[in-house]
Design an enzyme around this catalytic site. Structure first.
Site: not given
Ligand code: NAD
Ligand code: TYD
Length: 355
Positions: A132-134, A158, A162
């Protein structure tokens, strides 16, 4: 075949569906099925021999190694993680366990498997870590966007977990020569996004007549990327990325949260009209502790070196997303049953309005 971890989650399931729509190379999908994992996302693959699902934990190194030895994948794509910042604030332990210890266990199993491959297979093998960019922390309003050389400065449990996993992946390349790739991506949105994250939460709450919670002043900025663009970037990095390298992935779509929420309300006003506007449901609530103010990604390296850039604009991607949620309300209702309710209670009950 390829091994995908976390392939029942939001991005992982989109990746598996997109992969099998464009390739006959089978996918071994290892997922623990936590609250975020949902096999309904993959229902269109039922009976498809190219998709092999195994419920399991990446922390169980022996089980992972046995799977690797049985199925002999040419690559591991590591999506599995605890992924929600607010949950990491309420309970960081599971983030340390899965994101750090789990990635370590997976790397160890991968190293053991990879070390025993013959020279050609060893050179061709890839471990692609999805991050992630975070990990780069928070930007000021005029700071340059994150590049691959920006110093790590994670601010939430989180992002810290990561960041630790990214460092481990880096170390396995430098120390053991394992052919790793790391992608650091901005905020994704699109189909199958669990409604604890901003965009699906706002759509679901709007349609249910519930409050649309804005943390703080709503002027925090995120870069938004449509999930299928992220999946395409990962396929590109897997195919053409240089082992040991890091690639930032972003949508060139920096936007304040309030603007995102207004856009969603206006789209819903047109697509699902009601008395008044969905904007009337907006409520400002207590901010997230340690809330990062701004993320922005410079995805120029991926475009220059591998020729990837996003296909969707925010306007086109968000239109597809809203349409998907309107057409898949049963999916939303299903994931909102059970444990979801206690999460909503835990995260929102003590947030005062007007804060
Ligand atoms: P998500 O939370 O929707 O899905 C995570 C999946 O991992 C789930 O299916 C869960 O059951 C599985 N999981 C969790 N713990 C596990 C374990 N111990 N063993 C096996 N499986 C396990 O997450 P996402 O949003 O799909 O993100 C996927 C990846 O991308 C993550 O690594 C996250 O850090 C990264 N990422 C997400 C975003 C975003 O915007 N969602 C952005 C950048 C990077
Ligand atoms: P989120 O989707 O949780 O992603 P991330 O924290 O990983 O960027 O949140 C996106 C942005 O929206 C973040 O600045 C937090 C804000 N947010 C709200 O303002 N209200 C909400 O109920 C949630 C879940 C997030």
């Amino acid at each position: 075949m390829i091994l995908v971890t976390g392939g029942a989650g939001f991005i992982g399931s989109n990746f598996v569906l997109d992969w099998l729509a464009g390739s006959d190379e089978p996918v071994l999908n290892l997922d623990k099925l936590t609250y975020a994992g949902n096999l309904n996302n993959l229902v269109s693959l039922e009976g498809d021999a190219r998709h092999v699902f195994v419920q399991g934990d990446i922390c169980d190194g022996a089980a992972v190694l046995a799977l690797l030895n049985e199925h002999r994948p040419r690559a591991i794509l590591h999506f599995a993680a605890e992924s929600h910042v607010d949950r990491s604030i309420h309970g960081p332990g599971e983030f340390i366990n899965t994101n750090i210890n789990g990635t370590f266990a997976l790397l160890e199993a991968a190293r053991s498997y990879w070390s025993a491959l013959d020279a050609d297979a060893k050179a061709a093998f890839r471990f692609l870590h999805v991050s992630t960019d975070e990990v780069y922390g928070s930007l000021g309003p005029h700071d340059a966007p994150f590049s691959e050389t920006t110093a790590y400065a994670p601010n939430s449990p989180y992002s810290a977990s990561k960041a630790a996993s990214d460092h481990l992946v880096r170390a396995y390349h430098h120390t053991y020569g394992m052919p790793t790739l790391t992608t650091n991506c901005s905020n994704n949105y699109g189909p199958y996004h669990f409604p604890e994250k901003l965009i699906p939460l706002i759509i679901a709450n709007a349609l249910a007549g519930k409050a649309l919670p804005i943390y703080g002043d709503g002027m925090q900025v995120r870069d938004w990327l449509f999930v299928s663009d992220h999946c395409a970037a990962i396929r590109k990095v897997l195919a053409d990325g240089t082992p040991g390298e890091v690639y930032n992935v972003g949508g060139w779509n920096e936007m304040a949260n309030l603007h995102v929420v207004h856009t969603l309300c206006d789209m819903l006003d047109r697509a699902a009209p009601k008395q008044g506007s969905y904007r009337d449901q907006i409520r400002y609530v207590t901010d997230r502790p340690g809330h990062d103010r701004r993320y922005a990604i410079d995805a120029g390296k991926l475009e220059r070196e591998l020729g990837w850039k996003p296909a969707e604009t925010f306007e086109s991607g968000i239109a597809k997303t809203v349409q998907w949620y309107l057409s898949n309300q049963a999916w939303v209702a299903d994931v909102q049953s059970g444990a979801y309710q206690s999460w909503v209670q835990r995260n929102y009950a003590n947030r005062e309005e007007g804060k």
